[in-house]
Design a protein around this motif. Structure first.
Motif, PDB file in Angstrom:
ATOM      1  N   LYS A 103      49.947  37.511  32.745  1.00 52.81           N
ATOM      2  CA  LYS A 103      48.580  37.204  33.138  1.00 52.81           C
ATOM      3  C   LYS A 103      47.713  38.455  33.039  1.00 52.81           C
ATOM      4  O   LYS A 103      48.195  39.582  33.101  1.00 52.81           O
ATOM      5  CB  LYS A 103      48.515  36.661  34.570  1.00 52.81           C
ATOM      6  N   HIS A 105      43.965  39.975  34.797  1.00 53.56           N
ATOM      7  CA  HIS A 105      43.292  39.810  36.084  1.00 53.56           C
ATOM      8  C   HIS A 105      41.852  40.306  36.006  1.00 53.56           C
ATOM      9  O   HIS A 105      41.612  41.471  35.651  1.00 53.56           O
ATOM     10  CB  HIS A 105      44.056  40.603  37.152  1.00 53.56           C
ATOM     11  N   ARG A 366      41.926  33.485  42.002  1.00 49.07           N
ATOM     12  CA  ARG A 366      42.384  34.862  42.198  1.00 49.07           C
ATOM     13  C   ARG A 366      42.101  35.761  40.999  1.00 49.07           C
ATOM     14  O   ARG A 366      42.682  36.827  40.855  1.00 49.07           O
ATOM     15  CB  ARG A 366      43.878  34.898  42.573  1.00 49.07           C
ATOM     16  N   ASP A 368      42.993  35.385  37.987  1.00 54.68           N
ATOM     17  CA  ASP A 368      44.129  35.481  37.063  1.00 54.68           C
ATOM     18  C   ASP A 368      44.020  34.480  35.922  1.00 54.68           C
ATOM     19  O   ASP A 368      43.750  33.292  36.145  1.00 54.68           O
ATOM     20  CB  ASP A 368      45.444  35.223  37.812  1.00 54.68           C
ATOM     21  N   THR A 370      46.136  33.165  32.356  1.00 54.53           N
ATOM     22  CA  THR A 370      47.331  33.184  31.514  1.00 54.53           C
ATOM     23  C   THR A 370      46.915  33.297  30.049  1.00 54.53           C
ATOM     24  O   THR A 370      45.749  33.080  29.704  1.00 54.53           O
ATOM     25  CB  THR A 370      48.137  31.899  31.702  1.00 54.53           C
ATOM     26  N   GLN A 395      35.114  37.587  40.263  1.00 57.04           N
ATOM     27  CA  GLN A 395      36.365  37.342  39.545  1.00 57.04           C
ATOM     28  C   GLN A 395      36.358  35.997  38.808  1.00 57.04           C
ATOM     29  O   GLN A 395      37.396  35.380  38.600  1.00 57.04           O
ATOM     30  CB  GLN A 395      37.566  37.412  40.506  1.00 57.04           C
ATOM     31  N   PRO A 434      44.434  43.333  44.184  1.00 58.70           N
ATOM     32  CA  PRO A 434      45.867  43.080  43.965  1.00 58.70           C
ATOM     33  C   PRO A 434      46.758  43.438  45.150  1.00 58.70           C
ATOM     34  O   PRO A 434      47.860  42.906  45.284  1.00 58.70           O
ATOM     35  CB  PRO A 434      46.192  43.959  42.751  1.00 58.70           C
TER      36      PRO A 434
END
Length: 608
Positions: A103, A105, A366, A368, A370, A395, A434
């Protein structure tokens, strides 16, 4: 500094010019830096270079050490959050090849980070990312970090003017600049053209807010209010104005900024304690008036004649309208999922100032993504947004230049990749750093708590409009990378000692404001909550607020009326520690962990 040139035509990925006015191509790519990184990392691994010397070198390349041994984090800078579909696909490829967590971020500074990468792989990763114009140069270290901005700049109805071109020139002027390579500490910069201040300019070391002034003989002149000395961490400060108005088009904002940096760079007393060496400490000690006096003296120096502050060759000018999608020949419409889609449209979609177009904010859980999501978003950008998107300090991911008629089709496409949830920038869009997943300074598992809090909020199925306006931000340590200081409800990682054992805990902050006007820091509550009880505390506070507020009373108005003590009393029992034992063991284990908690905190490399 190496000379630069600007192509007259719109750049493409095959265009070999150093500067290209394409989102994601703000920082010039120098292949020799990748060669140098390969050479120096090999020498370090062979024992030929001392670790402290190599750390300073790799930090300038945006490669940061983790709490886990022998792996690195790569921080890729995305000035003002701009990125191309090709770069999204490049992230997907690099994540698949080199990132064990599979992933990338999105950070609260619009960067994209990748974690747990072995050093030899890091050298390959930054080179491959560079092939599509992505740069991690000065993503870490005592440099000018990623320059952030309003993700809606250029399309927002409320902006005075688009600050993007000037942010781009700022980035290009100070990257690799000799004055900014080894300052006492890092510099965080923001540009914003909106009265809502979506770039949170007040918490930055340097920030520029768009202003216009009528000057006799010249007419309307573009400029900015220049703020200096903001920040969060253990000494939160809202940046005061160094100047109410500095000109932009003549390069004055670059000149004055460099004067500030030169003064900052000479403060040897700040280098003694790098953990407290931010420019806000200088401003706090001497005052903004003294800094202004020193800037005026600095501007009389001979160095002025050695610089070129003109911005014409550095401006980031990209007419996004030229590549915006044409009206579709056909488009879909909601059927059985009308209610779900309408909630998404109400929360995540905004009209642009350009008629017929909207922006769509994809909620990225979050932060994140993929590889599959990176590729899916890349294709969605091409199909629906003319290739234009920007990351956000929340984010998330904002798609720009979307045709109004295509929002339903876009939502369906996002949903296929797990990115169609409504509620971006609302109570269930939880932000966090994180934490102990990777950071040396982390005390608690802020990402683990993020997941637990989001699950609890979703289980409550909140529909109350006033409650949904709340936001929750979590930091795994006092440094505040999760921006907990400016949250409606914020948490910073801490601990509670119980004999020989330790409970992971959080200190709550309530009533912060990060958007809509002036920044406001939240009130720190006089209690520590065990980490496993934080979701319960949030649920109680929501119920307390909904049951006791006046008609139409928003969260901060409610807090001002009832006071912090009312919130403390509501969760006092949750703050009480427990004795260590088999029945209470879960309290002594952090979220997403399976062993008893202990505070393990190393020295952060930010201050190296």
């Amino acid at each position: 500094m190496e000379p630069v040139s600007v192509p007259s035509q719109r750049g493409t990925l095959k265009d070999p010019e150093v500067l290209r006015n394409v989102p994601g191509h703000v920082i010039p790519i120098l292949q020799r830096e990748f060669d140098d990184f390969q050479t120096e990392s090999t020498k370090f691994l062979d024992g030929q270079t001392a670790e402290d010397e190599f750390i300073k070198f790799r930090l300038k390349q945006g490669v940061y050490g983790q709490r886990q041994p022998d792996v690195q984090m790569i921080r890729v800078k995305l000035p003002f959050g701009g990125i191309t579909p090709e770069q999204m696909e490049s992230f997907a490829d690099v994540v698949e090849k080199y990132v064990p967590l599979n992933k990338g971020h999105i950070t609260t500074r619009q960067n994209i980070q990748m974690h747990h990468i072995p050093l030899p792989a890091a050298a390959k990763a930054i080179r491959e990312l560079g092939e599509t114009g992505l740069s991690s140069r000065e993503g870490c270290g005592n440099t000018v970090r990623n320059v952030t901005g309003d993700p809606w700049a250029g399309v927002a109805k409320d902006e005075l003017f688009d600050m993007t071109p000037y942010a781009g020139a700022y980035v290009r002027y100070f990257v690799r600049h000799p004055t900014t390579q080894a300052m006492p500490r890092k510099i965080k910069t923001a540009f914003d053209g909106s009265p809502r201040d979506r770039a949170i300019s007040g918490i930055h070391d340097i920030a520029f807010r768009a202003r216009v002034r009528d000057i006799e003989g010249r007419g309307e002149v573009r400029g900015a209010e220049m703020l200096v000395g903001g920040g969060t961490s253990i000494m939160p400060r809202v940046a005061p104005a160094l100047y109410e108005f500095v000109e932009l088009d003549n390069g004055d904002y670059l000149k004055i900024t460099e004067a500030v940096f030169r003064i900052f760079d000479r403060q040897e007393w700040l280098r003694v304690n790098r953990a407290r060496a931010r420019i806000k400490v200088f401003v706090d000690k001497y005052g903004i008036d003294e800094l202004r006096n020193q800037v005026e003296e600095e501007l009389k120096g001979d160095w002025i004649d050695e610089r070129d502050f003109s911005i014409e060759q550095r401006l980031f000018v990209d007419d996004e309208r030229e590549s915006a999608p044409a009206p579709p020949q056909s488009y879909g419409s909601p059927n059985g999922d009308l209610q779900q889609f309408e909630r998404f449209r109400a929360a995540n979609v905004r009209e642009q100032k350009q008629q017929g177009f909207v922006t769509v904010e994809a909620k990225v859980t979050r932060g994140d993504l993929t590889p599959e999501q990176f590729r899916g978003l890349a294709q969605i950008m091409r199909d629906y947004a003319g290739g234009y998107a920007r990351t956000t300090v929340q984010q998330n991911f904002v798609l720009r230049w979307v045709r109004e008629e295509c929002v339903y089709d876009l939502w369906k496409a996002l949903s296929e990749h797990g990115l169609g949830e409504h509620g971006s920038r609302e109570i269930d869009d939880v932000v966090s750093c994180p934490g102990t997943d990777s950071c040396k300074l982390g005390i608690t598992s802020s990402m683990g708590l993020n997941e637990a809090v989001q699950e609890r909020i979703e289980s409550l199925a909140i529909t109350d409009e006033l409650t949904r306006k709340l936001n929750i931000k979590i930091s795994g340590c006092p440094n505040g990378c999760g921006q907990h200081h400016v949250a409606s409800i914020g948490f910073t990682g801490a601990s509670i000692k119980v004999g020989e054992h330790t409970i992971p805990a959080y200190i709550p902050h309530v009533g912060g404001v990060f958007e809509g006007g002036d920044v406001q820091f939240g009130t720190r509550l006089k209690l520590r909550l065990p980490s496993k009880r934080v979701p319960d505390a949030i649920e109680r506070w929501i119920a307390q607020y909904e049951a006791n507020r006046n008609d139409g009373e928003e969260w901060n108005e409610y807090l001002a009326r009832v006071g912090a003590a009312a919130l403390e009393a509501e969760v006092k029992d949750l703050s009480l520690p427990v004795d260590f034992g088999l029945e209470t063991m879960n309290t002594f284990i952090d979220w997403k962990r399976d062993v008893p908690f202990e505070v393990i905190r190393g020295e952060g490399e930010c201050a190296v």
